[in-house]
Design a protein around this motif. Sequence first.
Motif, PDB file in Angstrom:
ATOM      1  N   ALA A 104      -4.034  -0.364   6.255  1.00 45.51           N
ATOM      2  CA  ALA A 104      -4.391   0.611   7.282  1.00 45.51           C
ATOM      3  C   ALA A 104      -3.135   1.215   7.886  1.00 45.51           C
ATOM      4  O   ALA A 104      -2.115   0.528   8.038  1.00 45.51           O
ATOM      5  CB  ALA A 104      -5.233  -0.047   8.375  1.00 45.51           C
ATOM      6  N   VAL A 105      -3.206   2.487   8.223  1.00 43.52           N
ATOM      7  CA  VAL A 105      -2.084   3.156   8.882  1.00 43.52           C
ATOM      8  C   VAL A 105      -1.674   2.364  10.124  1.00 43.52           C
ATOM      9  O   VAL A 105      -2.526   1.917  10.902  1.00 43.52           O
ATOM     10  CB  VAL A 105      -2.471   4.599   9.257  1.00 43.52           C
ATOM     11  N   SER A 106      -0.379   2.159  10.282  1.00 41.70           N
ATOM     12  CA  SER A 106       0.231   1.392  11.381  1.00 41.70           C
ATOM     13  C   SER A 106       0.108  -0.117  11.195  1.00 41.70           C
ATOM     14  O   SER A 106       0.659  -0.883  11.989  1.00 41.70           O
ATOM     15  CB  SER A 106      -0.344   1.785  12.751  1.00 41.70           C
ATOM     16  N   GLY A 107      -0.612  -0.548  10.166  1.00 41.24           N
ATOM     17  CA  GLY A 107      -0.755  -1.973   9.903  1.00 41.24           C
ATOM     18  C   GLY A 107       0.302  -2.469   8.935  1.00 41.24           C
ATOM     19  O   GLY A 107       1.359  -1.862   8.749  1.00 41.24           O
ATOM     20  N   THR A 151       2.241   3.993   6.539  1.00 40.66           N
ATOM     21  CA  THR A 151       1.824   5.383   6.649  1.00 40.66           C
ATOM     22  C   THR A 151       1.080   5.757   5.371  1.00 40.66           C
ATOM     23  O   THR A 151       1.167   5.048   4.359  1.00 40.66           O
ATOM     24  CB  THR A 151       3.027   6.330   6.814  1.00 40.66           C
ATOM     25  N   VAL A 152       0.369   6.869   5.411  1.00 40.54           N
ATOM     26  CA  VAL A 152      -0.336   7.337   4.212  1.00 40.54           C
ATOM     27  C   VAL A 152       0.659   7.579   3.076  1.00 40.54           C
ATOM     28  O   VAL A 152       0.350   7.383   1.900  1.00 40.54           O
ATOM     29  CB  VAL A 152      -1.138   8.615   4.528  1.00 40.54           C
ATOM     30  N   HIS A 180      -2.993   1.480  -1.616  1.00 47.18           N
ATOM     31  CA  HIS A 180      -3.670   2.615  -0.996  1.00 47.18           C
ATOM     32  C   HIS A 180      -3.680   2.384   0.516  1.00 47.18           C
ATOM     33  O   HIS A 180      -4.163   1.347   0.989  1.00 47.18           O
ATOM     34  CB  HIS A 180      -5.102   2.755  -1.503  1.00 47.18           C
ATOM     35  N   VAL A 181      -3.153   3.336   1.262  1.00 49.43           N
ATOM     36  CA  VAL A 181      -3.119   3.238   2.719  1.00 49.43           C
ATOM     37  C   VAL A 181      -4.140   4.224   3.290  1.00 49.43           C
ATOM     38  O   VAL A 181      -4.130   5.406   2.940  1.00 49.43           O
ATOM     39  CB  VAL A 181      -1.716   3.539   3.271  1.00 49.43           C
ATOM     40  N   TYR A 182      -5.005   3.722   4.166  1.00 48.20           N
ATOM     41  CA  TYR A 182      -6.096   4.520   4.712  1.00 48.20           C
ATOM     42  C   TYR A 182      -5.956   4.695   6.221  1.00 48.20           C
ATOM     43  O   TYR A 182      -5.488   3.788   6.920  1.00 48.20           O
ATOM     44  CB  TYR A 182      -7.449   3.846   4.441  1.00 48.20           C
ATOM     45  N   GLY A 216     -10.742  10.242  10.193  1.00 46.23           N
ATOM     46  CA  GLY A 216     -10.090   9.203   9.402  1.00 46.23           C
ATOM     47  C   GLY A 216     -10.343   9.408   7.919  1.00 46.23           C
ATOM     48  O   GLY A 216     -10.850  10.449   7.486  1.00 46.23           O
ATOM     49  N   THR A 217      -9.982   8.413   7.133  1.00 46.54           N
ATOM     50  CA  THR A 217     -10.208   8.472   5.689  1.00 46.54           C
ATOM     51  C   THR A 217     -11.616   7.972   5.391  1.00 46.54           C
ATOM     52  O   THR A 217     -11.916   6.799   5.586  1.00 46.54           O
ATOM     53  CB  THR A 217      -9.190   7.599   4.930  1.00 46.54           C
TER      54      THR A 217
END
Length: 220
Positions: A35-38, A98-99, A124-126, A156-157
């Motif tokens: 996940a973004v920021s994760g 980040t994506v 894959h980043v969502y 979001g994605t």
Amino acid sequence: MDVRLLWVAVVVLVLLLAGLGTAQNVLPPGPLSGAVSGSVTFETTLRPPERPFLSVSWSFKGANVITSTVDEDLPGDGYAYRISLDRTTGGLQLSRLTVGDSGEYVLTVIPQGDSLKQGKILLHVYVPVSGVMVRGPTSVLIEDQHSASVTCEASGTVSNRMWTKDGLPVLAGPTVSLSADNVTVSIEPVRSYDGGVYRCRVSNPVSNLTAEFNLTVNCE
């Protein structure tokens, strides 16, 4: 380029050209999801060796993420404060995702007294799902006289949208259709049995949210 990093690159290239040990993928099957920021952890199938690896190197789209030799760790540009490397197994933790971090990562390990080890894995980043809302008609609906559309909005994605009505899947039929992306349920004309609670579940591999709308159909 740093002399030590250049030396590692040359050794890796020579071993690759020699075809030593490259058939074994030392990374588990992917892809991984983040996940973004994760953060995400790339685990390997390698066991800690009796003698330290000569080098452990991670790359992304041909650019260095980190190259770790016996003497020094050399992170790539923009990675110094985002990575944590386990030199005993080659595992890597990547944070502040980040994506743009989506893509293929390559691990190359040079053991002492053994052949080169390599692995590849996709990440894959969502963007987490947010703002899920179901909108429907605000005017009175009369059976057989009106049509209705119920729409599922989200940010979001979005990997998947799933509709249910009163707990059962919404299926296309003679009077019911779903848009190609499952954003909208259209009913024409509405019947009394079309009334009920419509729920839309929006999801991706790292998050999911559900919203609902109560559709009322009146008999003439």
